[in-house]
Design a protein around this motif. Structure first.
Motif, PDB file in Angstrom:
ATOM      1  N   THR A  55     -95.428  10.687 -28.648  1.00 17.43           N
ATOM      2  CA  THR A  55     -96.224   9.929 -27.411  1.00 17.43           C
ATOM      3  C   THR A  55     -96.297  11.241 -26.270  1.00 17.43           C
ATOM      4  O   THR A  55     -96.969  10.934 -25.410  1.00 17.43           O
ATOM      5  CB  THR A  55     -95.477   8.816 -26.658  1.00 17.43           C
ATOM      6  N   GLY A  56     -95.608  12.100 -26.404  1.00 19.15           N
ATOM      7  CA  GLY A  56     -95.798  13.192 -25.209  1.00 19.15           C
ATOM      8  C   GLY A  56     -94.705  13.104 -24.078  1.00 19.15           C
ATOM      9  O   GLY A  56     -95.065  13.711 -23.081  1.00 19.15           O
ATOM     10  N   THR A  57     -94.113  12.339 -24.146  1.00 21.73           N
ATOM     11  CA  THR A  57     -92.850  11.912 -23.273  1.00 21.73           C
ATOM     12  C   THR A  57     -91.936  13.110 -23.135  1.00 21.73           C
ATOM     13  O   THR A  57     -91.410  13.646 -23.686  1.00 21.73           O
ATOM     14  CB  THR A  57     -92.328  10.463 -23.397  1.00 21.73           C
ATOM     15  N   GLU A  58     -91.901  13.373 -21.674  1.00 20.35           N
ATOM     16  CA  GLU A  58     -90.961  14.562 -21.280  1.00 20.35           C
ATOM     17  C   GLU A  58     -89.946  14.135 -20.379  1.00 20.35           C
ATOM     18  O   GLU A  58     -89.893  13.230 -19.630  1.00 20.35           O
ATOM     19  CB  GLU A  58     -91.984  15.477 -20.448  1.00 20.35           C
ATOM     20  N   LYS A  59     -88.815  15.018 -20.324  1.00 18.72           N
ATOM     21  CA  LYS A  59     -87.938  14.605 -19.379  1.00 18.72           C
ATOM     22  C   LYS A  59     -87.245  16.251 -19.274  1.00 18.72           C
ATOM     23  O   LYS A  59     -87.084  17.085 -20.004  1.00 18.72           O
ATOM     24  CB  LYS A  59     -86.682  13.991 -20.139  1.00 18.72           C
ATOM     25  N   TYR A  60     -86.766  16.229 -18.027  1.00 17.46           N
ATOM     26  CA  TYR A  60     -86.492  17.580 -17.366  1.00 17.46           C
ATOM     27  C   TYR A  60     -85.216  17.593 -16.633  1.00 17.46           C
ATOM     28  O   TYR A  60     -84.784  16.532 -16.053  1.00 17.46           O
ATOM     29  CB  TYR A  60     -87.421  18.469 -16.595  1.00 17.46           C
ATOM     30  N   ALA A  61     -84.457  18.597 -16.880  1.00 15.72           N
ATOM     31  CA  ALA A  61     -83.179  18.917 -15.890  1.00 15.72           C
ATOM     32  C   ALA A  61     -83.518  19.143 -14.481  1.00 15.72           C
ATOM     33  O   ALA A  61     -84.747  19.629 -14.280  1.00 15.72           O
ATOM     34  CB  ALA A  61     -82.178  19.909 -16.504  1.00 15.72           C
ATOM     35  N   ASP A  62     -82.881  18.481 -13.407  1.00 17.24           N
ATOM     36  CA  ASP A  62     -83.299  18.677 -12.042  1.00 17.24           C
ATOM     37  C   ASP A  62     -83.452  20.304 -11.782  1.00 17.24           C
ATOM     38  O   ASP A  62     -84.177  20.453 -10.929  1.00 17.24           O
ATOM     39  CB  ASP A  62     -82.077  18.149 -11.291  1.00 17.24           C
ATOM     40  N   SER A  63     -82.542  21.203 -12.313  1.00 17.18           N
ATOM     41  CA  SER A  63     -82.456  22.661 -12.070  1.00 17.18           C
ATOM     42  C   SER A  63     -83.962  23.175 -12.659  1.00 17.18           C
ATOM     43  O   SER A  63     -84.345  24.433 -12.042  1.00 17.18           O
ATOM     44  CB  SER A  63     -81.268  23.202 -12.747  1.00 17.18           C
ATOM     45  N   VAL A  64     -84.454  22.528 -13.216  1.00 14.66           N
ATOM     46  CA  VAL A  64     -85.900  23.296 -13.861  1.00 14.66           C
ATOM     47  C   VAL A  64     -87.223  22.583 -13.446  1.00 14.66           C
ATOM     48  O   VAL A  64     -88.288  23.080 -13.842  1.00 14.66           O
ATOM     49  CB  VAL A  64     -85.671  23.522 -15.150  1.00 14.66           C
ATOM     50  N   MET A  65     -86.761  21.279 -12.819  1.00 17.07           N
ATOM     51  CA  MET A  65     -88.026  20.571 -12.585  1.00 17.07           C
ATOM     52  C   MET A  65     -89.097  21.148 -11.873  1.00 17.07           C
ATOM     53  O   MET A  65     -88.835  21.694 -10.742  1.00 17.07           O
ATOM     54  CB  MET A  65     -87.684  19.217 -11.895  1.00 17.07           C
ATOM     55  N   GLY A  66     -90.539  21.210 -11.791  1.00 15.47           N
ATOM     56  CA  GLY A  66     -91.321  21.658 -11.338  1.00 15.47           C
ATOM     57  C   GLY A  66     -91.798  23.329 -11.673  1.00 15.47           C
ATOM     58  O   GLY A  66     -92.566  23.898 -11.127  1.00 15.47           O
ATOM     59  N   ARG A  67     -90.667  23.854 -12.645  1.00  9.79           N
ATOM     60  CA  ARG A  67     -90.770  25.324 -12.753  1.00  9.79           C
ATOM     61  C   ARG A  67     -90.967  25.329 -14.164  1.00  9.79           C
ATOM     62  O   ARG A  67     -91.629  26.396 -14.806  1.00  9.79           O
ATOM     63  CB  ARG A  67     -89.497  26.082 -12.280  1.00  9.79           C
ATOM     64  N   PHE A  68     -90.503  24.541 -14.994  1.00  8.30           N
ATOM     65  CA  PHE A  68     -90.643  24.630 -16.529  1.00  8.30           C
ATOM     66  C   PHE A  68     -91.388  23.431 -16.921  1.00  8.30           C
ATOM     67  O   PHE A  68     -91.279  22.479 -16.582  1.00  8.30           O
ATOM     68  CB  PHE A  68     -89.140  24.631 -17.364  1.00  8.30           C
ATOM     69  N   THR A  69     -92.122  23.809 -18.187  1.00  9.24           N
ATOM     70  CA  THR A  69     -92.939  22.747 -18.727  1.00  9.24           C
ATOM     71  C   THR A  69     -92.781  22.733 -20.166  1.00  9.24           C
ATOM     72  O   THR A  69     -92.801  23.747 -20.835  1.00  9.24           O
ATOM     73  CB  THR A  69     -94.342  22.880 -18.331  1.00  9.24           C
ATOM     74  N   ILE A  70     -92.504  21.635 -20.617  1.00 11.41           N
ATOM     75  CA  ILE A  70     -92.317  21.499 -22.326  1.00 11.41           C
ATOM     76  C   ILE A  70     -93.478  20.813 -22.747  1.00 11.41           C
ATOM     77  O   ILE A  70     -94.067  19.913 -22.199  1.00 11.41           O
ATOM     78  CB  ILE A  70     -90.921  20.774 -22.644  1.00 11.41           C
TER      79      ILE A  70
END
Length: 124
Positions: A55-70
């Motif tokens: 589905t392309g669903t993503e989840k990020y750690a708070d420390s990288v949110m807005g800087r990293f993209t999977i």
């Protein structure tokens, strides 16, 4: 036989960017989850980002949110981690992990399959 291979690591100055790639083989279809973890020197392994391939669903750690993209590759057999605005504290060994099914979690205990890891070093 599942195999995960990371590439794209290296050294960069703070504020720069790197793009990691994890190539996956041995999975049938797209109903599996992949994730990136990192382990700084002397610290525990921590989750960075997770992705469900179907589905392309993503989840990020708070420390990288807005800087990293999977994201996933066109052939549905790889995930990328685009890392922008890198900080010195992002320095770590980065690992790719995977597991069949929907496991959108950043807990390392969730994942069964792991790559060998690749070094990312951010300097001032």
């Amino acid at each position: 036989q599942v195999n995960l291979v990371e590439s794209g690591g290296g050294s960069v100055q703070a504020g720069g960017s790197l793009r990691l790639r994890c190539a996956a083989s041995g999975y049938a279809g797209s109903q599996y989850s992949m994730a990136w973890f990192r382990q700084p020197p002397g610290k525990e392994r921590e989750g960075v980002a997770a992705y469900y391939m179907e589905t392309g669903t993503e989840k990020y750690a708070d420390s990288v949110m807005g800087r990293f993209t999977i994201s996933q590759g066109d052939a549905n057999d790889a995930v990328y981690l685009q890392m922008n605005s890198l900080k010195i504290e992002d320095t770590a060994m980065y690992y790719c992990a995977a597991r069949v099914g929907y496991w959108l979690t950043l807990s390392p205990n969730t994942y069964y399959d792991w790559g060998q890891g690749i070094q990312v070093t951010v300097s001032s």
